[in-house]
Design a protein around this motif. Structure first.
Motif, PDB file in Angstrom:
ATOM      1  N   MET A 108      11.855  42.810  58.687  1.00  0.00           N
ATOM      2  CA  MET A 108      11.498  44.244  58.706  1.00  0.00           C
ATOM      3  C   MET A 108      12.729  45.081  59.040  1.00  0.00           C
ATOM      4  O   MET A 108      12.910  46.183  58.513  1.00  0.00           O
ATOM      5  CB  MET A 108      10.384  44.481  59.737  1.00  0.00           C
ATOM      6  N   GLY A 109      13.579  44.528  59.899  1.00  0.00           N
ATOM      7  CA  GLY A 109      14.806  45.245  60.256  1.00  0.00           C
ATOM      8  C   GLY A 109      15.668  45.470  59.022  1.00  0.00           C
ATOM      9  O   GLY A 109      16.214  46.563  58.812  1.00  0.00           O
ATOM     10  N   GLU A 110      15.762  44.436  58.189  1.00  0.00           N
ATOM     11  CA  GLU A 110      16.577  44.564  56.965  1.00  0.00           C
ATOM     12  C   GLU A 110      15.959  45.576  55.994  1.00  0.00           C
ATOM     13  O   GLU A 110      16.667  46.382  55.387  1.00  0.00           O
ATOM     14  CB  GLU A 110      16.729  43.196  56.289  1.00  0.00           C
ATOM     15  N   SER A 148       2.372  42.719  70.649  1.00  0.00           N
ATOM     16  CA  SER A 148       2.736  42.278  69.299  1.00  0.00           C
ATOM     17  C   SER A 148       3.203  43.456  68.430  1.00  0.00           C
ATOM     18  O   SER A 148       4.060  43.293  67.568  1.00  0.00           O
ATOM     19  CB  SER A 148       1.636  41.450  68.627  1.00  0.00           C
ATOM     20  N   MET A 149       2.692  44.654  68.717  1.00  0.00           N
ATOM     21  CA  MET A 149       3.210  45.828  67.986  1.00  0.00           C
ATOM     22  C   MET A 149       4.647  46.131  68.411  1.00  0.00           C
ATOM     23  O   MET A 149       5.505  46.451  67.577  1.00  0.00           O
ATOM     24  CB  MET A 149       2.326  47.055  68.248  1.00  0.00           C
ATOM     25  N   CYS A 150       4.901  46.026  69.722  1.00  0.00           N
ATOM     26  CA  CYS A 150       6.258  46.312  70.229  1.00  0.00           C
ATOM     27  C   CYS A 150       7.274  45.361  69.597  1.00  0.00           C
ATOM     28  O   CYS A 150       8.395  45.766  69.262  1.00  0.00           O
ATOM     29  CB  CYS A 150       6.320  46.156  71.746  1.00  0.00           C
ATOM     30  N   GLU A 151       6.866  44.126  69.431  1.00  0.00           N
ATOM     31  CA  GLU A 151       7.754  43.129  68.844  1.00  0.00           C
ATOM     32  C   GLU A 151       8.257  43.596  67.462  1.00  0.00           C
ATOM     33  O   GLU A 151       9.427  43.451  67.124  1.00  0.00           O
ATOM     34  CB  GLU A 151       6.945  41.810  68.715  1.00  0.00           C
ATOM     35  N   ASN A 176      12.211  45.786  66.657  1.00  0.00           N
ATOM     36  CA  ASN A 176      13.170  45.026  65.854  1.00  0.00           C
ATOM     37  C   ASN A 176      13.464  45.645  64.495  1.00  0.00           C
ATOM     38  O   ASN A 176      13.969  44.979  63.597  1.00  0.00           O
ATOM     39  CB  ASN A 176      12.677  43.584  65.701  1.00  0.00           C
ATOM     40  N   ALA A 177      13.099  46.882  64.347  1.00  0.00           N
ATOM     41  CA  ALA A 177      13.410  47.583  63.092  1.00  0.00           C
ATOM     42  C   ALA A 177      13.449  49.069  63.416  1.00  0.00           C
ATOM     43  O   ALA A 177      12.804  49.514  64.371  1.00  0.00           O
ATOM     44  CB  ALA A 177      12.330  47.303  62.049  1.00  0.00           C
ATOM     45  N   ASN A 178      14.175  49.827  62.614  1.00  0.00           N
ATOM     46  CA  ASN A 178      14.280  51.266  62.884  1.00  0.00           C
ATOM     47  C   ASN A 178      13.062  51.985  62.287  1.00  0.00           C
ATOM     48  O   ASN A 178      13.116  52.513  61.178  1.00  0.00           O
ATOM     49  CB  ASN A 178      15.590  51.794  62.303  1.00  0.00           C
TER      50      ASN A 178
END
Ligand code: GLA
Length: 731
Positions: free
Chosen positions: A395-397, A463-466, A470-472
């Motif tokens: 998701m970050g990518e 789990s949402m925070c995770e 990890n993505a903008n």
């Protein structure tokens, strides 16, 4: 002083800038309602409550003495109670430890202070110390030992009073709250009942009907405010219309089961109560515990329905949402849902985003289908783990790629739900709302997670925070796609099972509070199969809400019209989608789709890679217009000009006017073309003495001409044709 207390006569008078609200305490400690309406100069209005006494069939309360004409059944009461000679629908019903439910309240004391207190644990309107004043009245039911505090906050510059109440058990024994309504207003005379009914894809449809004798109720029993009835009601005098006459608007700041009842009694009194629905509700209150009822907003207008709406809009624009985004400029978004549904990978998404970015779109939203085994709506909900195999990247990518087009990136979640076919449900089957031994109904193949339980909320939050950490991710769409059935919580004892739905709401609000605190910069958009939870409580967290899953421009006119009764333009998610429209198969022009969507938080909901050259030009133009017209639409005042309920029943026209009256935007949509109809539209809210220039043609008109003589929309035939006329004052 907005709130005064006449200590000699024991009368409270609450004055907003345009209304007065008066009640008093009689010799028996009973609180009698005297008046609510346009501003009056006197406070001693006790004479208005005089009623003929009744004997025989109508009981008198135990403390009445012959000849004093005190008779609860006919008196206008300030906060009515069940089972003591008032046979109308009542606001408060408490079952004592003895098992009986008669309840009676007597005044004890009061406080008046600046500002507005918090409605503990619940969403609410807010006001600075110098913007509001509050009255707290403490009353008690001697027999049960229930102490009730009634809160009234008077907004000084708006005709608004908010109410809520707290019930406290100061006795030695447990009691059961069977009904605790948030507001009770006893009025007099003829009224029409205005409400917003609907269904999925047809939310908040305006309806007005005369109130006859007996009860008229709108309510929700689905555990959500719902598509079917909104927690909004207006009581309008029969002669009141859009621009004239008396209208009382009520809105409950709550997203769960609600009821709003208007009861016209046989003496022509009109009681209105609104609050948590007492049906399927019971709250066990142990000694020392308290129960907080949600806030009800009351707006008074003696200038018609339009003024009532504009008052709600001002209140909610400035005093409701706690997100920083309420006052920040919203980005133009594109959402992939109708463009791809579940069929996508990162390349497809990026192709849509990149194309849209070149045309002026600023935010790309990835909707359902990016997590777990979610390739259809039968699996994966609850498993908030990025499906990297489907996306082809992390998701970050993906966020980075979207950002590289100069766009923000947003993501869809449905945090309160789980599919039976999910890892979460397999691990924790008791985490869903259910009744042991009773088959569970599914809705859209999903079950509801029991958000009344902290461990369930914590798991989903983490789990949402995770994902979010990890993505903008700068935007979240919070969806909610089914209603409650077989209501029960594995964490509550039998005597508290009927608390499940309200405990669920409190859990949801706690979650959302925590979410906003942790992610203050995320733009949160609410959603519920479209607009199934479009209410002030959700707007406290999310400055915008997806108005409806019906994106057809013609249908949207009805939906946005009804929604505008109390919710501001800036809260209504409105997107241009492809034609034939996916919900109605109707074909409307790109321009009309844009003109309708511009009267909301604007965006697109389609596959941008399929745009023709002509459509690309249209998108560019719409995005430019969005920026040019943003202030007048989002900060201006809304005037509804014509609707298909008026005249030849074929058109909608509405207008935004800037606060300084220097700018106005009129939008006209012809739904059904008829030959030889005179189509004149008069504007509203302008300065009659200013000269306004039509920004397209350069022609000038006096404000008085535009408002009294109007504009002529002749030569404009064609179903779904639309036109915007933008005016600027030149003197
Ligand atoms: C609901 C929403 C839609 C879309 C789908 C995804 O129906 O209203 O906008 O997000 O869910 O499943």
């Amino acid at each position: 002083m907005p709130i005064i207390f006449d200590s000699e006569k024991k009368i409270f008078k609450l004055d907003t800038n345009e209304s007065s609200y008066v009640f008093g305490v009689n010799d028996h400690g009973l609180m009698i309602h005297y008046y609510y309406g346009a501003t009056v100069g006197d406070s001693d209005l006790a004479y208005l409550a005089a009623r003929w006494g009744l004997s025989g069939v109508q009981a008198k309360p135990h403390y009445s003495v012959a000849g004093d004409m005190l008779n609860l059944g006919t008196k206008p009461l300030e906060y009515s109670t069940f089972g003591v000679a008032d046979y109308r629908p009542t606001a408060l019903k408490i079952k004592a430890a003895s098992g009986q439910s008669a309840t009676n309240l007597a005044y004890i004391s009061h406080k008046i202070y600046k500002g507005k207190p918090d409605v503990e644990g619940m969403p609410e309107t807010h006001a600075a110390e110098n913007e509001a004043e509050t009255l707290e009245v403490l009353a008690c039911d001697e027999v049960t030992g229930a102490y009730v505090t009634l809160f009234y906050t008077v907004f000084e510059n708006l005709p608004v009073i908010t109410r809520h109440c707290i019930v406290e058990n100061r006795s030695e024994k447990a009691m059961n709250l069977e009904a605790v309504y948030s507001t009770n207003v006893d009025l007099q005379g003829d009224f029409d009942f205005i409400h917003l009914w609907g269904r999925p894809c047809f939310e908040r449809t305006f309806e007005r009907e005369p109130i006859g004798h007996g009860s008229k109720t709108v309510q929700g029993l689905r555990g959500a405010s719902s598509h079917f009835h909104n927690p909004f009601v207006a009581l309008a005098r029969p002669n009141a219309c859009e621009d004239f006459g008396e209208v009382y608007g009520f809105n409950l700041v709550y997203s769960g089961n609600f009821a709003a009842t208007a009861y016209r009694d046989s003496f022509e009194g009109l009681r209105f109560i609104m609050g948590i629905n007492h049906e399927d509700f019971n709250w066990l209150l142990e000694p020392g515990e308290k129960f907080v009822a949600p806030e009800a907003v009351m707006v008074y207008s003696d200038k018609g329905i339009g003024h009532m709406s504009r008052t709600f809009h001002k209140l909610y624009s400035k005093h409701l949402c706690k997100s920083e985004w309420m006052t920040k400029k919203r980005p133009i978004l594109i959402n992939n849902w109708e463009g791809t549904y579940f069929k996508f990978d990162a390349d497809k998404l990026c192709a849509i985003a990149e194309k849209a970015s070149t045309l002026g779109v600023e935010l790309f939203v990835l909707d359902d289908g990016w997590f777990g085994a979610r390739n259809h709506d039968r699996a994966g909900l609850g498993d908030w783990k990025v499906n990297e195999e489907k996306l082809g990247c992390t998701m970050g990518e993906l966020a980075k790629r979207i950002n590289s087009f100069g766009m923000k990136f947003g993501l869809w979640f449905e945090p309160e739900m789980v599919n039976p076919d999910s890892d979460l449900y397999r691990a924790h089957p008791d985490w869903v709302v259910h009744i042991d031994g009773r088959p569970m109904s599914v809705g859209r193949n999903q079950l509801i997670l029991d958000f009344s339980r902290k461990e369930v909320r914590d798991y989903i939050f983490d789990s949402m925070c995770e994902v979010l950490d990890n993505a903008n991710i700068e935007y979240v769409k919070w969806d909610y796609n089914r209603n409650f059935t077989e209501v029960g919580s594995a964490a509550l004892p039998p005597e508290r099972q009927k608390e499940t739905l309200h405990r669920y709401m409190l859990g949801l609000y706690e979650f959302l509070d925590k979410f906003i605190e942790r992610y203050p910069h995320i733009l949160l958009e609410g959603c519920s199969s479209g607009g199934g939870r479009f209410d002030p409580a959700m707007l406290y967290y999310s400055p915008q809400f997806w108005t409806s899953d019906c994106s057809d421009a013609a249908e949207r006119l009805f939906i946005q019209h009804g929604t505008s009764m109390c919710y501001p333009t800036a809260t209504m998610g409105a997107h241009v989608s492809a034609v034939p429209n996916h919900q109605t198969k109707r074909i409307t022009s790109f321009e009309t789709r844009g003109n309708v969507a511009l009267s909301g938080t604007f965006g697109y909901e389609l596959d941008a890679t399929k745009f023709t050259d002509e459509e690309c030009e249209a998108v560019k133009k719409q995005c430019e217009e969005y920026h040019k017209l943003y202030d007048v639409i989002h900060y201006g005042e809304l005037y509804r000009l014509i609707t298909p309920f008026d005249g030849d029943r074929t058109a909608y026209a509405w207008e935004f006017v800037s606060e300084d009256k220097n700018e106005a935007l009129l939008t006209y949509v012809l739904l059904y073309s008829r030959p030889r109809v005179r189509r004149t539209v008069c504007l509203k809210g302008l300065d009659p003495n200013k000269t306004y220039r039509d920004e397209e043609t350069g022609r000038t008109y006096k404000g008085s001409t535009l408002m009294n003589a109007g504009l002529n929309f002749i030569g404009f035939e064609g179903d779904y044709n639309s036109k915007k006329v933008h005016f600027k004052a030149i003197d």
